[in-house]
Design an enzyme around this catalytic site. Structure first.
Site, PDB file in Angstrom:
ATOM      1  CB  ALA A   1      -0.916  -0.004   1.228  1.00  0.00           C
ATOM      2  CB  THR A   2       0.456   4.492  -1.749  1.00  0.00           C
ATOM      3  OG1 THR A   2       0.346   3.879  -3.034  1.00  0.00           O
ATOM      4  CG2 THR A   2       1.215   5.805  -1.872  1.00  0.00           C
TER       5      THR A   2
ATOM      6  CG  MET B   1       6.809   3.522  -0.750  1.00  0.00           C
ATOM      7  SD  MET B   1       6.622   3.851  -2.514  1.00  0.00           S
ATOM      8  CE  MET B   1       5.725   5.406  -2.470  1.00  0.00           C
TER       9      MET B   1
ATOM     10  CG  LEU C   1       8.408   1.333   4.371  1.00  0.00           C
ATOM     11  CD1 LEU C   1       8.662   0.392   3.204  1.00  0.00           C
ATOM     12  CD2 LEU C   1       8.687   0.653   5.683  1.00  0.00           C
ATOM     13  CG  MET C   2       9.692   6.838   1.259  1.00  0.00           C
ATOM     14  SD  MET C   2       8.668   7.615  -0.014  1.00  0.00           S
ATOM     15  CE  MET C   2       9.256   6.777  -1.485  1.00  0.00           C
ATOM     16  CD  GLU C   3       5.887  10.473   7.403  1.00  0.00           C
ATOM     17  OE1 GLU C   3       6.099  10.960   8.530  1.00  0.00           O
ATOM     18  OE2 GLU C   3       4.759  10.396   6.887  1.00  0.00           O
TER      19      GLU C   3
ATOM     20  N   GLY D   1       6.511  14.603  10.794  1.00  0.00           N
ATOM     21  CA  GLY D   1       6.318  14.858   9.379  1.00  0.00           C
ATOM     22  C   GLY D   1       5.502  16.116   9.164  1.00  0.00           C
TER      23      GLY D   1
ATOM     24  CG  HIS E   1       3.551   3.397  -4.703  1.00  0.00           C
ATOM     25  ND1 HIS E   1       2.736   2.850  -3.746  1.00  0.00           N
ATOM     26  CD2 HIS E   1       4.419   2.424  -5.048  1.00  0.00           C
ATOM     27  CE1 HIS E   1       3.107   1.593  -3.517  1.00  0.00           C
ATOM     28  NE2 HIS E   1       4.113   1.317  -4.310  1.00  0.00           N
TER      29      HIS E   1
ATOM     30  NE  ARG F   1      10.490  12.890  10.586  1.00  0.00           N
ATOM     31  CZ  ARG F   1       9.294  12.301  10.604  1.00  0.00           C
ATOM     32  NH1 ARG F   1       8.671  12.039   9.488  1.00  0.00           N
ATOM     33  NH2 ARG F   1       8.725  11.963  11.746  1.00  0.00           N
TER      34      ARG F   1
END
Length: 132
Positions: free
Chosen positions: A35-36, A39, A42-44, A63, A70, A114
């Site tokens: 799911a977007t 993803m 994970l990036m955060e 954030g 995606h 952030r």
């Protein structure tokens, strides 16, 4: 917060499980792929890992903005690794270039911001809002 050098990098890896899939996370008719929002999570986390060594005791970072695409599907069982690189620092606002790969191809990329916070002050403001 100590000075964060441009180019500072962080990573975060996740083994894709059923609970990370679009068909379980959002809508049962969706394909069984990552799911977007997962993803983006994970990036955060990669971004937070990049700056964590520069945060003082009692600080963290939340954030503030996400702009990602995606563009490739990832099935259950793959390891997805997100990377984040500091590209700009404006006071307590940190800007990142982010990407994610499933070991076969890049599956997403974009930018993320952030903001460094003092946890005690943040929690006090949140408590006041909760009483309203």
């Amino acid at each position: 917060m100590r000075q964060i050098p441009l180019g500072t990098q962080g990573t975060f890896t996740l083994h894709v499980q059923p609970e990370h899939l679009a068909n379980r996370f959002k809508d049962a008719i969706l394909p069984q792929v990552l799911a977007t929002p997962v993803m983006i999570l994970l990036m955060e986390n990669a971004a937070l890992n990049a700056i964590r060594p520069f945060l003082d005791a009692g600080e963290s970072a939340v954030g503030a903005a996400v702009d990602v695409r995606h563009f490739a599907a990832t099935p259950e069982g793959r390891d997805v690794t997100a990377t984040a690189e500091v590209v700009k620092v404006e006071g307590k606002r940190i800007h990142f270039k982010v990407a994610a790969s499933d070991g076969i191809e890049e599956i997403g990329s974009g930018t993320h911001e952030r903001v460094v916070i003092v946890l005690r002050s943040f929690n006090e403001r949140l408590a006041k809002k909760s009483r309203l």
